[in-house]
Design an enzyme around this catalytic site. Structure first.
Site, mmCIF file in Angstrom:
data_model
loop_
_atom_site.group_PDB
_atom_site.id
_atom_site.type_symbol
_atom_site.label_atom_id
_atom_site.label_comp_id
_atom_site.label_asym_id
_atom_site.label_seq_id
_atom_site.Cartn_x
_atom_site.Cartn_y
_atom_site.Cartn_z
ATOM 1 N N ASP A 13 98.823 58.868 -76.072
ATOM 2 C CA ASP A 13 98.924 59.804 -77.198
ATOM 3 C C ASP A 13 100.336 60.376 -77.320
ATOM 4 O OD1 ASP A 13 97.914 61.188 -79.380
ATOM 5 O OD2 ASP A 13 97.329 62.919 -78.185
ATOM 6 N N HIS A 30 104.799 54.559 -83.296
ATOM 7 C CA HIS A 30 103.844 53.552 -82.806
ATOM 8 C C HIS A 30 104.593 52.312 -82.306
ATOM 9 C CE1 HIS A 30 100.633 56.052 -84.095
ATOM 10 N NE2 HIS A 30 100.846 55.890 -85.393
ATOM 11 N N LEU A 124 96.976 40.919 -63.385
ATOM 12 C CA LEU A 124 96.566 42.224 -63.935
ATOM 13 C C LEU A 124 95.615 41.981 -65.104
ATOM 14 C CD1 LEU A 124 97.444 45.466 -64.109
ATOM 15 C CD2 LEU A 124 98.564 44.675 -66.171
HETATM 16 C C1 IPE Z 1 93.292 59.355 -79.141
HETATM 17 O O1 IPE Z 1 94.351 59.992 -79.753
HETATM 18 C C2 IPE Z 1 93.215 57.920 -79.577
HETATM 19 C C3 IPE Z 1 94.316 57.047 -79.150
HETATM 20 C C4 IPE Z 1 95.299 57.376 -78.369
HETATM 21 C C5 IPE Z 1 94.230 55.705 -79.637
HETATM 22 P P1 IPE Z 1 94.167 60.856 -81.076
HETATM 23 O O2 IPE Z 1 95.510 61.373 -81.431
HETATM 24 O O3 IPE Z 1 93.452 60.076 -82.112
HETATM 25 O O4 IPE Z 1 93.222 62.027 -80.561
HETATM 26 P P2 IPE Z 1 92.905 63.443 -81.220
HETATM 27 O O5 IPE Z 1 92.519 63.199 -82.643
HETATM 28 O O6 IPE Z 1 94.135 64.279 -81.111
HETATM 29 O O7 IPE Z 1 91.793 64.017 -80.380
HETATM 30 C C1 IPE Z 2 98.556 57.879 -80.395
HETATM 31 O O1 IPE Z 2 99.593 58.616 -80.954
HETATM 32 C C2 IPE Z 2 98.394 56.541 -81.065
HETATM 33 C C3 IPE Z 2 97.219 56.431 -81.925
HETATM 34 C C4 IPE Z 2 96.264 57.313 -82.032
HETATM 35 C C5 IPE Z 2 97.106 55.231 -82.715
HETATM 36 P P1 IPE Z 2 99.354 59.585 -82.191
HETATM 37 O O2 IPE Z 2 99.607 58.826 -83.433
HETATM 38 O O3 IPE Z 2 98.014 60.235 -82.095
HETATM 39 O O4 IPE Z 2 100.495 60.647 -81.949
HETATM 40 P P2 IPE Z 2 100.400 62.207 -82.214
HETATM 41 O O5 IPE Z 2 99.281 62.740 -81.386
HETATM 42 O O6 IPE Z 2 100.185 62.397 -83.687
HETATM 43 O O7 IPE Z 2 101.725 62.722 -81.751
HETATM 44 MG MG MG Z 3 97.384 61.960 -81.245
#
Ligand code: IPE
Ligand code: IPE
Ligand code: MG
Length: 251
Positions: A13, A30, A124
């Protein structure tokens, strides 16, 4: 018990915030996240970790703006085409966990081909959870058992779930500072050690991983037992302890 976790799971995240802080579009975060994953896979191999499971796209991520969702789908397709040959050369076996029905034919084909190409690798196991939700996983497993008329036991559910080919994660890391599960491995994380890192996923480097591994090594996993029981199970057998004491008294 080894101090190195056999199976590490990561909620990757913080990509969006990484990009926003640089005044870049979220998709740039991303993209950087893919780079970070490549580095993390290499580090896991070097540290002797056998299984890495990453959360790449959740069942709930469909609720993001359409542009970001299509950007993520495209990124997955491109990453597969670009990364699979090297992953294969490095002995990585790829496995995708999640609902494939919602994905385009192109992405689905990419996932199938990557799994097929790397099926014989043993260094892995890399499980990529894509269009995955812990609730989906439990429900699809229960549905499969119901269709076969099998009794719904813990063992039968385990066998029908998306990560049936690996043991449960020992260590579950979430980057990006949030302290929640967000529908990741709800069933499999029952006894995982949790570690929350403030690092955004693109910044999750060797030092950050090693901090999580060092923290894991200091944890006492009790699985419902008492601390004294755990210590007794870890102690050397009496005969060997006596030999060690005798040897120690000679020096
Ligand atoms: C969790 O992250 C999903 C992934 C890392 C793929 P999110 O950014 O979607 O989670 P929330 O919405 O903050 O809980
Ligand atoms: C996690 O990073 C990746 C996905 C959920 C696809 P985020 O896109 O949720 O990044 P933040 O949380 O907005 O910084
Ligand atoms: Mg996120």
């Amino acid at each position: 018990m080894s101090a190195v976790p056999h199976h590490v799971a990561i909620v990757m995240d913080g990509n969006g915030r990484w990009a926003s802080r640089r005044f870049l579009p979220r998709i740039a975060g991303h993209r950087q996240g893919v780079e970070s994953l490549r580095r993390c896979v290499r580090l896991c191999v070097e540290r002797g970790i056998a299984v890495l499971t990453v959360f790449a796209f959740s069942s709930e991520n469909w609720n993001r703006p359409a542009e970001e969702v299509s950007g993520l789908m495209e990124l997955l397709a491109k990453a597969l085409a670009r990364e699979v040959p090297q992953l294969h050369a490095d002995g990585v076996r790829l496995h995708f966990a999640g609902e494939r029905r919602g994905l385009s034919d192109k992405v689905r084909r990419g996932l199938d081909e990557a799994e097929r190409a790397t099926a014989g690798n043993q260094r892995l196991v890399l499980n990529v959870c894509f269009n995955y939700g812990g609730r989906w996983d439990i429900a699809q497993a229960a549905q499969a058992l119901a269709e076969r008329g099998e009794p719904i036991t813990e063992e039968a559910l385990n066998r029908a779930m998306a990560l049936a080919h690996v043991p449960d994660p020992d260590l579950l890391i979430r980057t990006g500072g949030e302290q929640r599960i967000s529908n990741f491995l709800l069933w499999q994380a029952a006894y995982s050690e949790l570690f929350f890192s403030d690092r955004l996923w693109p910044d999750f480097d060797a030092a950050a991983l090693d901090e999580a591994l060092a923290c894991f090594a200091r944890r006492e996993r009790r699985f419902g037992q008492t601390s004294a029981q755990v210590a007794a199970a870890l102690a050397p057998p009496p005969a060997r302890a006596a030999t060690a004491a005798a040897l120690a008294s000679q020096v």
